[in-house]
Design a protein around this motif. Structure first.
Motif, PDB file in Angstrom:
ATOM      1  N   ALA A 197      -7.540   6.621  -4.862  1.00 39.50           N
ATOM      2  CA  ALA A 197      -8.105   5.702  -2.834  1.00 39.50           C
ATOM      3  C   ALA A 197      -6.278   4.712  -2.950  1.00 39.50           C
ATOM      4  N   ARG A 198      -5.734   4.668  -3.411  1.00 38.47           N
ATOM      5  CA  ARG A 198      -4.779   3.699  -3.133  1.00 38.47           C
ATOM      6  C   ARG A 198      -3.889   4.867  -2.459  1.00 38.47           C
ATOM      7  N   GLY A 257      -5.040   7.798  -1.238  1.00 36.89           N
ATOM      8  CA  GLY A 257      -5.624   8.288  -0.015  1.00 36.89           C
ATOM      9  C   GLY A 257      -5.704  10.014  -0.271  1.00 36.89           C
ATOM     10  N   SER A 268       1.167   4.689   1.245  1.00 32.42           N
ATOM     11  CA  SER A 268       0.964   6.118   2.388  1.00 32.42           C
ATOM     12  C   SER A 268       1.111   7.403   2.300  1.00 32.42           C
ATOM     13  N   ARG A 269       0.337   8.357   2.807  1.00 33.77           N
ATOM     14  CA  ARG A 269       1.397   9.771   2.837  1.00 33.77           C
ATOM     15  C   ARG A 269       2.119  10.459   3.914  1.00 33.77           C
ATOM     16  N   THR A 294       0.624  -1.410  -0.379  1.00 30.76           N
ATOM     17  CA  THR A 294      -0.126  -0.751   0.133  1.00 30.76           C
ATOM     18  C   THR A 294       0.758   1.554   0.067  1.00 30.76           C
TER      19      THR A 294
END
Length: 231
Positions: free
Chosen positions: A60-61, A63, A26-27, A24
């Motif tokens: 979506a991936r 965010g 993330s940011r 995944t």
């Protein structure tokens, strides 16, 4: 100072493989949204072994809002160009270090071939992105790929070939023809995954196959490049 990969070839070691991007996205706090979107697109393409992904899925991936993709990249072609710029163009500073390094031409070519196969291994979608962008030979995508990817690779290879000829170890070859031979050879293993699956029963390209193929391509090219006794 030579890069880690340059130093590895200089003392005879195989350059370390870089980990492939999976999982995944993330940011982290403070990261640019464009970088997060590129990471998300890259991860999805690797997982699916396909460049058919939607802006909604990328967002979506990541965010983030899908409208940011249009804002940052202007559309799918812009996203593809940004990925190529990052994943291929980002290796060119290392390539420039290699050309300037105090190494024999044979070792430089060894490292260069290993780096190309590593790039395709890390980013297996690259050749498919390029194929989409260059469909129109006269278009902006074709010009972008030619100027930002092909030309730097060709110029670096020409410099290595010229050094090898000056050292008396390489025969004189046309750098343009050499470019197509080298990139075509390095690219095809990764482009022809269908053949690996259905003709050779190979489900995925692992790091062992990548290393073996790089050594195979090197052997083929060196066999045609090296000056033979009495020539």
């Amino acid at each position: 100072m030579p890069s880690q990969e340059v130093a590895a070839v200089d003392d005879g070691r195989t350059p370390p493989a870089r980990p492939r991007k999976r999982g995944t996205t993330s940011r982290p706090r403070g990261r640019h949204s464009g970088d997060v979107l590129l990471d998300a697109a890259s991860a999805l393409m690797i997982e699916r072994n396909s460049i058919t992904i939607t802006f909604t899925e990328i967002a979506a991936r990541a965010g983030l809002n899908s409208a940011l993709i249009h804002y940052r990249f202007g559309g799918k072609d812009g996203l593809f160009r940004a990925l190529i710029e990052r994943d291929v163009g980002g290796t060119f500073p290392m390539l420039a270090d290699l050309v300037r390094a105090d190494l024999p031409a044979v070792r430089k070519l060894d490292l260069h071939i290993r780096a190309i196969t590593q790039t395709y291994f890390d980013h297996p979608y690259i050749n498919r992105l390029v194929a989409v962008l260059v469909q129109d030979v006269e278009g902006e995508g074709a010009r972008f790929v030619s100027e930002r990817v092909v030309r730097p690779l060709h110029e670096a290879q020409a410099a290595i070939l010229a050094q090898g000829q000056a050292e008396g170890v390489f025969r004189a070859v046309d750098p343009m023809l050499f470019y197509f031979s080298l990139i075509g050879a390095c690219d095809h293993l990764f482009q022809a995954r269908y053949a690996l699956k259905w003709a050779f029963a190979v489900g995925d390209i692992d790091d062992t196959l990548r290393r073996d193929y790089a050594q195979h391509v090197l052997g083929l090219l060196m066999g045609s490049l090296m000056v033979r006794p009495g020539e």
